[in-house]
Design a protein around this motif. Structure first.
Motif, PDB file in Angstrom:
ATOM      1  N   VAL A 265       0.844  -1.184   0.000  1.00  0.00           N
ATOM      2  CA  VAL A 265       0.000   0.000   0.000  1.00  0.00           C
ATOM      3  C   VAL A 265       0.887   1.244   0.000  1.00  0.00           C
ATOM      4  O   VAL A 265       2.072   1.176   0.332  1.00  0.00           O
ATOM      5  CB  VAL A 265      -0.947   0.028   1.219  1.00  0.00           C
ATOM      6  N   ALA A 266       0.295   2.382  -0.388  1.00  0.00           N
ATOM      7  CA  ALA A 266       1.064   3.619  -0.452  1.00  0.00           C
ATOM      8  C   ALA A 266       1.172   4.294   0.905  1.00  0.00           C
ATOM      9  O   ALA A 266       2.205   4.888   1.231  1.00  0.00           O
ATOM     10  CB  ALA A 266       0.429   4.577  -1.458  1.00  0.00           C
ATOM     11  N   THR A 267       0.118   4.212   1.689  1.00  0.00           N
ATOM     12  CA  THR A 267       0.100   4.866   2.996  1.00  0.00           C
ATOM     13  C   THR A 267      -0.601   3.983   4.018  1.00  0.00           C
ATOM     14  O   THR A 267      -1.378   3.093   3.664  1.00  0.00           O
ATOM     15  CB  THR A 267      -0.631   6.221   2.947  1.00  0.00           C
ATOM     16  N   VAL A 268      -0.331   4.250   5.273  1.00  0.00           N
ATOM     17  CA  VAL A 268      -0.987   3.562   6.388  1.00  0.00           C
ATOM     18  C   VAL A 268      -1.609   4.611   7.302  1.00  0.00           C
ATOM     19  O   VAL A 268      -0.892   5.484   7.804  1.00  0.00           O
ATOM     20  CB  VAL A 268       0.011   2.691   7.176  1.00  0.00           C
ATOM     21  N   PRO A 269      -2.918   4.571   7.526  1.00  0.00           N
ATOM     22  CA  PRO A 269      -3.526   5.522   8.462  1.00  0.00           C
ATOM     23  C   PRO A 269      -3.031   5.280   9.889  1.00  0.00           C
ATOM     24  O   PRO A 269      -2.960   4.128  10.341  1.00  0.00           O
ATOM     25  CB  PRO A 269      -5.030   5.233   8.341  1.00  0.00           C
ATOM     26  N   ILE A 270      -2.684   6.359  10.564  1.00  0.00           N
ATOM     27  CA  ILE A 270      -2.351   6.286  11.981  1.00  0.00           C
ATOM     28  C   ILE A 270      -3.630   6.597  12.748  1.00  0.00           C
ATOM     29  O   ILE A 270      -4.143   7.723  12.687  1.00  0.00           O
ATOM     30  CB  ILE A 270      -1.239   7.277  12.360  1.00  0.00           C
ATOM     31  N   ILE A 271      -4.162   5.608  13.440  1.00  0.00           N
ATOM     32  CA  ILE A 271      -5.463   5.731  14.099  1.00  0.00           C
ATOM     33  C   ILE A 271      -5.301   5.526  15.598  1.00  0.00           C
ATOM     34  O   ILE A 271      -4.707   4.528  16.040  1.00  0.00           O
ATOM     35  CB  ILE A 271      -6.464   4.713  13.517  1.00  0.00           C
ATOM     36  N   HIS A 272      -5.823   6.481  16.361  1.00  0.00           N
ATOM     37  CA  HIS A 272      -5.847   6.356  17.821  1.00  0.00           C
ATOM     38  C   HIS A 272      -7.203   5.807  18.232  1.00  0.00           C
ATOM     39  O   HIS A 272      -8.244   6.388  17.944  1.00  0.00           O
ATOM     40  CB  HIS A 272      -5.609   7.715  18.486  1.00  0.00           C
ATOM     41  N   SER A 273      -7.191   4.651  18.896  1.00  0.00           N
ATOM     42  CA  SER A 273      -8.434   4.017  19.344  1.00  0.00           C
ATOM     43  C   SER A 273      -8.581   4.209  20.849  1.00  0.00           C
ATOM     44  O   SER A 273      -7.880   3.556  21.636  1.00  0.00           O
ATOM     45  CB  SER A 273      -8.418   2.526  19.002  1.00  0.00           C
ATOM     46  N   PRO A 274      -9.480   5.113  21.284  1.00  0.00           N
ATOM     47  CA  PRO A 274      -9.657   5.360  22.734  1.00  0.00           C
ATOM     48  C   PRO A 274     -10.111   4.094  23.452  1.00  0.00           C
ATOM     49  O   PRO A 274     -10.852   3.268  22.911  1.00  0.00           O
ATOM     50  CB  PRO A 274     -10.730   6.448  22.771  1.00  0.00           C
ATOM     51  N   SER A 275      -9.675   3.951  24.677  1.00  0.00           N
ATOM     52  CA  SER A 275     -10.052   2.768  25.463  1.00  0.00           C
ATOM     53  C   SER A 275     -11.465   2.885  26.014  1.00  0.00           C
ATOM     54  O   SER A 275     -12.113   1.879  26.299  1.00  0.00           O
ATOM     55  CB  SER A 275      -9.059   2.582  26.627  1.00  0.00           C
ATOM     56  N   GLU A 276     -11.979   4.130  26.147  1.00  0.00           N
ATOM     57  CA  GLU A 276     -13.325   4.302  26.683  1.00  0.00           C
ATOM     58  C   GLU A 276     -14.376   3.901  25.650  1.00  0.00           C
ATOM     59  O   GLU A 276     -14.249   4.205  24.471  1.00  0.00           O
ATOM     60  CB  GLU A 276     -13.557   5.763  27.098  1.00  0.00           C
TER      61      GLU A 276
END
Length: 466
Positions: A265-276
């Motif tokens: 792939v060309a890019t990878v999304p950086i995703i923050h997944s909240p614990s709440e």
């Protein structure tokens, strides 16, 4: 200075070495002046197709030489080449020990001493270089790739396909993550490759996909359509288009690079997944190999003496795809096309060869232009793609359709980037670290005859030992 081809060397018994000097940092007029010119100024000429790169070839006797550049009337030295302080100020230096048909990459080391360009690095030096890079990538996190400011675009899966591709073109981005509100999460990506497949589907006389459907067909409907899953692509391509590859801000940048390489792939999304519970994941950034490479270059720029591998010319290390020599009949030829080739040929080659762009060459194999995946999305700005016959339209005509005469940048947008086979690996890395640059085309100086291609993935497969 003795121009190449003079008989001076033979008459005097001195062996003169043709040596190429390159100033790659732009300017209107560039001269070279040195101990071999009597410190008079000699004009350098811009490299054809690279107006910011000036070069000249001088025939020099073996030994130690000092030189500087005069750029638009200002005395300059190249900070990426060996330099010392002398009676003439800060000057570059070169030590010629034997004959060579080009000036190899010569760089200063951290203590200011000269690095011998002809020394072959040992296996230990190579492993030391790769170890330093691996340690850096393993100890720096993805959140360090986030810019201080900027925007990240995501598309709703209920958006019509036609409108989505117009957004990709207008925003100048190759892909966008897909958000499914009903599921409350990111579910995939929409890329230029999707549009290529849609173009091929429209060109298929047995297709049930019509222009009217494109006006109302949502991204989710396109992704789930039976015709999509029955398309004649291999399982790896279906997997690439069908699931989301992402990383977290606390993943190290080596893991980010590996995810990009392993999933093609060309890019990878950086995703923050909240614990709440009840909080939506946050899309922070789209990480690319060029961003990782920029981070590496910034960190190691002033300590190249610790990384001998980065000082080697790219032709001497196992990176890139090169034009086969006569003695290599079984080597896969480089994927190139002529301007008269059909758009159908270009799209098929982009999918089959799994590359981001294809060089367009003349009958002498000299570079004219490139056709890339992003070029096809330019046809989404109006309905022209619906009326295109892929087998009849040539690449030259397709590129003309994609031109925007009203763009504030006019026709000065650089469509592709080149390098020389003698360029050091670090210089190639710096060029590839620029946003949007995924491949460098290796050309012969002057003729622009293609000699090879070096991509971002080539560089990282070498650095990571893959």
């Amino acid at each position: 200075m003795y121009p190449s081809g003079m008989d001076y060397g033979r008459e005097s018994g001195i062996v003169l070495i043709p040596t190429r000097f390159v100033w790659p940092y732009g300017g209107r007029s560039v001269y070279i002046s040195g101990s071999f010119t009597g410190w008079t100024q000699w004009l350098m000429t811009p490299l054809e197709g690279c107006p910011t790169v000036f070069q000249t070839v001088c025939s020099l006797p073996p030994g130690y030489h000092q030189y500087k550049y005069v750029v638009d009337g200002e005395w300059r030295h190249d900070e990426h080449q060996p330099f010392i302080n002398s009676n003439f100020g800060t000057v570059n230096t070169v030590l010629l020990a034997r004959e060579s048909n080009y000036l190899p990459a010569i760089v200063r080391v951290s203590d200011g001493t000269l690095h011998d360009p002809f020394r072959k690095i040992s296996a230990e030096d190579l492993q030391m270089s790769l170890h330093h890079i691996a340690v850096f990538m393993s100890t720096h996190m993805a959140y360090e790739l986030l810019p201080e400011s900027g925007k990240v675009i995501a598309l709703d899966v209920d958006l019509p396909v036609k409108q989505a591709f117009r957004i990709l073109h207008e925003q100048g981005i190759p892909m966008a993550p897909l958000w499914d509100f009903s599921k409350g999460k990111f579910v995939g990506v929409l890329s230029a490759l999707d549009f290529i497949l849609i173009m091929r589907e429209l060109g298929n006389h047995g297709s049930n996909l019509t222009e009217e459907e494109l006006e109302t067909h949502t991204i989710s409907a396109w992704k789930e359509a039976k015709s999509y899953m029955n398309r004649q692509v291999n399982e790896q391509q279906v997997a690439f288009l069908g699931h989301l590859v992402h990383a977290g801000p606390d993943d190290n940048i080596k893991e980010v690079a590996l995810k990009i390489l392993q999933n093609n792939v060309a890019t990878v999304p950086i995703i923050h997944s909240p614990s709440e519970d009840g909080l939506y994941p946050q899309l922070l950034h789209l990480a690319s190999l060029s961003a990782v490479l920029k981070c590496l270059c910034r960190y190691f720029r002033h300590s190249l003496g610790l990384l001998p591998a980065l000082q080697m010319p790219i032709c001497e290390i196992p990176v890139g795809t090169w034009v086969p020599r006569i003695e290599e009949p079984n080597v896969q030829p480089l994927a190139v096309l002529r301007p008269s080739a059909s758009l159908s040929d270009a799209l098929n080659l982009l999918v089959q060869a799994r590359v981001s762009s294809i060089p367009i060459v003349d009958e002498n194999y000299s570079l004219l232009d490139v056709y890339s995946r992003s070029d096809i999305t330019a046809l989404a700005k109006d309905k022209s793609y619906v009326h295109i016959n892929l087998d009849e339209m040539t690449i030259h005509q397709a590129l003309q359709l994609g031109e925007n005469p009203h763009s504030p940048c006019g026709n000065n947008i650089q469509r592709f980037y080149m390098c020389l086979r003698s360029d050091p690996l670090f210089k190639v890395m710096e060029k590839l670290s620029k946003p949007g640059v995924r491949r460098l085309i290796v050309v012969e100086a002057g003729s622009k005859r293609i000699e090879g291609i070096v991509s971002l993935s080539d560089i990282f497969r070498f650095l990571l030992g893959l």
